[in-house]
Design an enzyme around this catalytic site. Structure first.
Site, PDB file in Angstrom:
ATOM      1  N   HIS A   1      -5.140  -3.682  -2.710  1.00 37.30           N
ATOM      2  CA  HIS A   1      -4.795  -2.741  -3.787  1.00 37.30           C
ATOM      3  C   HIS A   1      -4.622  -3.412  -5.145  1.00 37.30           C
ATOM      4  CE1 HIS A   1      -4.292   0.592  -1.014  1.00 37.30           C
ATOM      5  NE2 HIS A   1      -3.725  -0.283  -0.201  1.00 37.30           N
TER       6      HIS A   1
ATOM      7  N   SER B   1       0.797  -1.221   0.000  1.00 40.31           N
ATOM      8  CA  SER B   1       0.000   0.000   0.000  1.00 40.31           C
ATOM      9  C   SER B   1       0.828   1.269   0.000  1.00 40.31           C
ATOM     10  CB  SER B   1      -0.948  -0.002   1.198  1.00 40.31           C
ATOM     11  OG  SER B   1      -0.249  -0.241   2.393  1.00 40.31           O
TER      12      SER B   1
ATOM     13  N   LYS C   1     -11.873  -0.084  -2.150  1.00 43.00           N
ATOM     14  CA  LYS C   1     -10.885   0.587  -2.997  1.00 43.00           C
ATOM     15  C   LYS C   1     -11.344   0.577  -4.458  1.00 43.00           C
ATOM     16  CE  LYS C   1      -7.813   0.425   0.735  1.00 43.00           C
ATOM     17  NZ  LYS C   1      -6.910  -0.319   1.613  1.00 43.00           N
TER      18      LYS C   1
HETATM   19  C1  LIG Z   1      -7.056  -0.599   3.053  1.00 40.57           C
HETATM   20  C2  LIG Z   1      -6.327  -1.842   3.375  1.00 40.57           C
HETATM   21  C3  LIG Z   1      -6.868  -2.781   4.244  1.00 40.57           C
HETATM   22  C4  LIG Z   1      -8.118  -2.515   5.012  1.00 40.57           C
HETATM   23  O1  LIG Z   1      -9.252  -2.601   4.200  1.00 40.57           O
HETATM   24  P1  LIG Z   1     -10.555  -1.776   4.647  1.00 40.57           P
HETATM   25  O2  LIG Z   1     -11.642  -2.411   3.852  1.00 40.57           O
HETATM   26  O3  LIG Z   1     -10.296  -0.354   4.292  1.00 40.57           O
HETATM   27  O4  LIG Z   1     -10.692  -1.980   6.112  1.00 40.57           O
HETATM   28  C5  LIG Z   1      -6.197  -3.961   4.426  1.00 40.57           C
HETATM   29  N1  LIG Z   1      -5.036  -4.201   3.800  1.00 40.57           N
HETATM   30  C6  LIG Z   1      -4.472  -3.314   2.957  1.00 40.57           C
HETATM   31  C7  LIG Z   1      -3.184  -3.634   2.291  1.00 40.57           C
HETATM   32  C8  LIG Z   1      -5.091  -2.093   2.748  1.00 40.57           C
HETATM   33  O5  LIG Z   1      -4.519  -1.188   1.968  1.00 40.57           O
END
Ligand SMILES: *Cc1c(COP(=O)(O)O)cnc(C)c1O
Length: 389
Positions: free
Chosen positions: A210, A182, A242
């Site tokens: 991602h 991320s 996302k």
């Molecule tokens: C955003 C994210 C999460 C968490 O997901 P949410 O649905 O926003 O709680 C978990 N792992 C990674 C790598 C992320 O970027």
């Protein structure tokens, strides 16, 4: 009459002062418009290069419609956790659609990716004597899962598969990695990690928050990018928050993996199911993600355009072929200063500081979206060129 309280009854001010003094104090900004590549905030309009709305779907009219129709059918709240009476037909349909899209036997929904990762680690490394091995740059929710599980946690240097192999003893219950990292946008060396895990018969969990929707021909994410299937990536987590532009998350995999999460995942069992209308919206998003591959094509072209331009300008780019593009700033102060300068020019680019990333690797994190235009990317490059220190 309330009793007069001392100014700081719990002595928290010192802690906050320390955060301020270290340059790590975070401020929240408020958006007064829908999420998108243009956002209104504090009376101004910004070109947004910070969201994870990679395919430009967060404000898509079709998703708004699906959400409204879902609310008309199911109301707002789900009413209970999924094992009590909170699981609706909309949830079931979404689970089936995810499993089918990803070529998995089954899927189970969570209210967030954070909760999904807590369930994955605590369910598959349930005992103190279990060891979880992770990339040092894994997402915080995976690390928190290991802490919660009280499992042993061993971390290897970012992408160092050789060190991973050395850390995998007979006590190793689980290897967990981000698919796309991320904070630097790099892609995990999954084929090597899979080969190791298959050979040593260690369960592998991939957090594809991602990658899902962004990588692979149909948006199947990092596994599809490498043509890896269920037998090779048995625990696959993704979020709808996302690329899908909604909210909620899933884990997909073989029947025993999913059933174990349902039976033992405490963040699943003891938390209210996501609203059914959101499941309906996510279902619509999934169909769009699968069908509208032009969004991924456009996104890739914008990434290439940005990387080419940034190289020409000799910017301190962190190598990445995904929509997450990092620019090293050198210190927390420099990262914040750079972000403020971009802000003054109408560009929203967040500074990422320790402890989210290692000290002295503070950076600007730029994210591109299929919703951006070439002109907006060119504008970003133009401003980056004149705000360099
Ligand atoms: C955003 C994210 C999460 C968490 O997901 P949410 O649905 O926003 O709680 C978990 N792992 C990674 C790598 C992320 O970027």
């Amino acid at each position: 009459m309330s009793l007069p309280l001392p100014a700081d009854p719990y002595s928290l001010a010192n802690g906050l002062d320390r955060i301020r003094a270290s340059g790590r104090f975070r401020t929240r900004r408020t958006i007064a418009s829908a999420q998108g590549t243009l956002v209104r905030s504090e009376g101004r309009t910004f070109i947004n290069f910070s969201s994870n709305d990679y395919l430009g779907l967060a404000n898509d009219g079709r998703l708004v419609q699906a959400l409204q129709a879902g609310a008309a059918d199911y109301g707002v709240g789900s009413g209970a956790s999924p094992l009590i009476c909170g699981r609706s037909r909309a949830h079931e349909q979404l689970e089936e659609a995810v499993a089918q899209h990803l070529g998995r036997s089954r899927a189970v929904l969570f209210s967030s990716g954070y909760q999904a990762n807590l369930a994955v680690i605590t369910s598959f490394a349930p005992r103190r004597e279990n060891v979880v091995v992770m990339d040092r740059d894994n997402h915080a929710s995976l690390i928190d899962g290991a802490r919660l599980a009280r499992a042993g946690l061993r971390r290897y240097a970012h992408h160092d598969v050789e060190e991973l192999e050395n850390l995998c003893g007979s006590d190793c219950a689980l290897v967990a990695t981000d698919g796309v990292f991320s904070m630097d946008g790099s892609i995990a060396a999954l084929p090597d990690i899979v080969a190791l895990c298959v050979r040593r018969r260690i369960l592998l969990a991939v957090d594809d928050a991602h990658g899902f929707g962004v990588l692979g021909k149909t948006g199947g994410g990092t596994p599809e990018h490498y043509s890896l299937e269920q037998a090779q990536v048995p625990v696959l987590m993704g979020t709808f928050a996302k690329a899908c532009g909604v909210m909620g998350a899933f884990v997909a995999g073989p029947d025993e993996v999913i059933e174990t999460l349902i039976q033992t995942g405490r963040s699943y069992i003891y938390s209210t199911a996501m609203p059914p209308a959101l499941a309906a919206a996510a279902c619509r998003a999934l169909a769009i993600v699968e069908r509208e591959s032009w969004r991924r094509d456009k996104l890739r072209a914008l990434v290439d355009r940005f990387v080419r331009g940034a190289r020409q300008l000799d910017l301190p780019l962190i190598p990445s072929q995904t929509p997450i593009q990092g620019l090293f700033a050198g210190s927390a102060e420099a990262a914040v200063r750079r972000s403020e300068r971009l802000r003054a020019q109408g560009l929203w680019v967040n500074a990422i500081r320790a402890p989210t990333v290692a000290k002295n690797t503070e950076r600007l994190r730029i994210t591109l979206s299929a919703g951006h235009s070439e002109e907006q990317v060119d504008r970003l490059l133009e401003v980056l060129a004149v705000t360099a220190e």
